[in-house]
Enzyme design. Structure first.
Site, PDB file in Angstrom:
ATOM      1  N   THR A  36     -19.229   5.085  21.534  1.00  0.00           N
ATOM      2  CA  THR A  36     -18.857   3.824  22.195  1.00  0.00           C
ATOM      3  C   THR A  36     -20.050   3.129  22.849  1.00  0.00           C
ATOM      4  O   THR A  36     -19.873   2.274  23.713  1.00  0.00           O
ATOM      5  CB  THR A  36     -17.783   4.102  23.260  1.00  0.00           C
ATOM      6  OG1 THR A  36     -18.290   5.071  24.199  1.00  0.00           O
ATOM      7  CG2 THR A  36     -16.504   4.641  22.624  1.00  0.00           C
TER       8      THR A  36
ATOM      9  N   GLY B 169     -22.536   0.601  23.813  1.00  0.00           N
ATOM     10  CA  GLY B 169     -22.647  -0.847  23.647  1.00  0.00           C
ATOM     11  C   GLY B 169     -21.335  -1.593  23.538  1.00  0.00           C
ATOM     12  O   GLY B 169     -21.323  -2.769  23.176  1.00  0.00           O
ATOM     13  N   THR B 170     -20.201  -0.953  23.874  1.00  0.00           N
ATOM     14  CA  THR B 170     -18.909  -1.643  23.739  1.00  0.00           C
ATOM     15  C   THR B 170     -18.799  -2.837  24.687  1.00  0.00           C
ATOM     16  O   THR B 170     -18.278  -3.890  24.308  1.00  0.00           O
ATOM     17  CB  THR B 170     -17.735  -0.682  23.987  1.00  0.00           C
ATOM     18  OG1 THR B 170     -17.934   0.006  25.227  1.00  0.00           O
ATOM     19  CG2 THR B 170     -17.612   0.330  22.870  1.00  0.00           C
ATOM     20  N   GLY B 171     -19.284  -2.684  25.922  1.00  0.00           N
ATOM     21  CA  GLY B 171     -19.190  -3.793  26.873  1.00  0.00           C
ATOM     22  C   GLY B 171     -20.035  -4.980  26.456  1.00  0.00           C
ATOM     23  O   GLY B 171     -19.593  -6.136  26.540  1.00  0.00           O
ATOM     24  N   CYS B 172     -21.239  -4.709  25.981  1.00  0.00           N
ATOM     25  CA  CYS B 172     -22.118  -5.776  25.484  1.00  0.00           C
ATOM     26  C   CYS B 172     -21.464  -6.501  24.307  1.00  0.00           C
ATOM     27  O   CYS B 172     -21.475  -7.729  24.221  1.00  0.00           O
ATOM     28  CB  CYS B 172     -23.456  -5.197  25.029  1.00  0.00           C
ATOM     29  SG  CYS B 172     -24.336  -4.210  26.248  1.00  0.00           S
TER      30      CYS B 172
ATOM     31  N   LYS C 135     -11.371  -4.791  32.210  1.00  0.00           N
ATOM     32  CA  LYS C 135     -11.271  -3.945  31.024  1.00  0.00           C
ATOM     33  C   LYS C 135     -10.645  -2.611  31.387  1.00  0.00           C
ATOM     34  O   LYS C 135     -11.089  -1.939  32.317  1.00  0.00           O
ATOM     35  CB  LYS C 135     -12.659  -3.747  30.402  1.00  0.00           C
ATOM     36  CG  LYS C 135     -13.284  -5.041  29.897  1.00  0.00           C
ATOM     37  CD  LYS C 135     -14.677  -4.833  29.366  1.00  0.00           C
ATOM     38  CE  LYS C 135     -15.663  -4.542  30.465  1.00  0.00           C
ATOM     39  NZ  LYS C 135     -17.069  -4.568  30.007  1.00  0.00           N
TER      40      LYS C 135
END
Length: 265
Positions: A206, A208-211, A175
């Site tokens: 932002t 929790g974007t990865g989750c 990412k």
């Protein structure tokens, strides 16, 4: 209805972890299930406490799910110790689910290590080889590849190094963002590098974007999209959730996971 399981920690403020995962699954109209690895006391300003479940309880959770409503995809997020990692690996080997998406929560966006060395080694050597795709951010990709990433070409090189360590069986989505100042992501799959361009969205919320991204990929794989299409669709979803401009909390707030649902008010 397709079914997706998240194995991750709980975020009591609802922006990350299993709460973000389940909201993402509902938005994709799949049936979401969860096996909790840790309880966390957190909000938009930080994490204030973590309490892990026992390995026996996690095993019980997973057995209850797999023995009754077998998932079409599995997303794995926060797993904080080696015993829990081994428990998950044992159950995945036993039940052999398809479409395993692993978000290796090892290093924060600021570069801080979130896992002890022993747990990191277990994650890399025991759990990652079982995944169909892993989704490291730049700091995590640097740890996994043992190299510094400061430009696009190095993202490709690092992804190839990581893939080779996993015998080429696991796709790697590196990412973008962080020091690269770009929202472009790099998918290395079947010995090919595929770029997914993303626009830089002016939104500091932002959390929790990865989750959310890894869960959206799992949803798309459950719906029988190929890997590249699953990543592309997930990118579009998370961009929309960011663009919606939800602004909650005193710190870095959550996304609007329900941005594309037609709700009569």
């Amino acid at each position: 209805m397709k079914k997706v399981l998240t194995i991750a920690g709980s975020d009591c403020s609802g922006g990350a972890g299993i709460q973000a995962d389940l909201k993402t699954m509902m938005a994709h109209k799949v049936y979401g299930m969860s096996a909790i690895t840790s309880l966390t006391a957190q909000n938009t300003t930080g994490v204030y406490g973590i309490s892990d479940v026992t390995p026996d309880f996690l095993a019980n959770e997973l057995e209850c799910i797999f023995d009754d409503i077998f998932p079409d995809a599995v997303k794995i997020g926060m797993v904080s110790n080696s015993e829990l990692i081994r428990t998950i690996a044992d159950k995945l080997k036993k039940y052999k689910p398809k479409n395993i998406v692993l978000d290796p929560v090892m290093v924060s966006t600021s570069g801080s290590r979130l896992l002890e060395e022993e747990a990191s080694a277990s994650l890399i050597n025991i759990l990652m080889p079982l995944a169909d795709i892993i989704t490291p951010n730049i700091p995590e990709a640097e740890v996994l590849s043992s190299m510094k990433i400061s430009k696009a070409e190095e993202m490709v090189e690092a992804a190839k190094v990581i893939s080779d360590k996993l015998d080429g069986r696991t796709a790697v989505l590196v990412k973008g963002g962080h020091d690269l100042n770009t929202a472009n992501d790099l998918l290395y799959c079947d010995e090919r590098a595929v770029w997914f361009e993303g626009e830089r969205i002016n939104n500091d919320n932002t959390h929790g974007t990865g989750c959310t991204l890894s869960s959206a990929i799992a949803c798309n794989l459950a719906m029988e999209n190929d890997m590249a299409s699953a990543v592309e669709n997930a990118k579009k979803y998370i961009s929309g959730a960011l663009k919606d401009g939800l602004n909650l909390g005193k710190g870095s707030g959550p996304l609007n996971h329900a941005f594309w649902l037609d709700i009569n008010r």
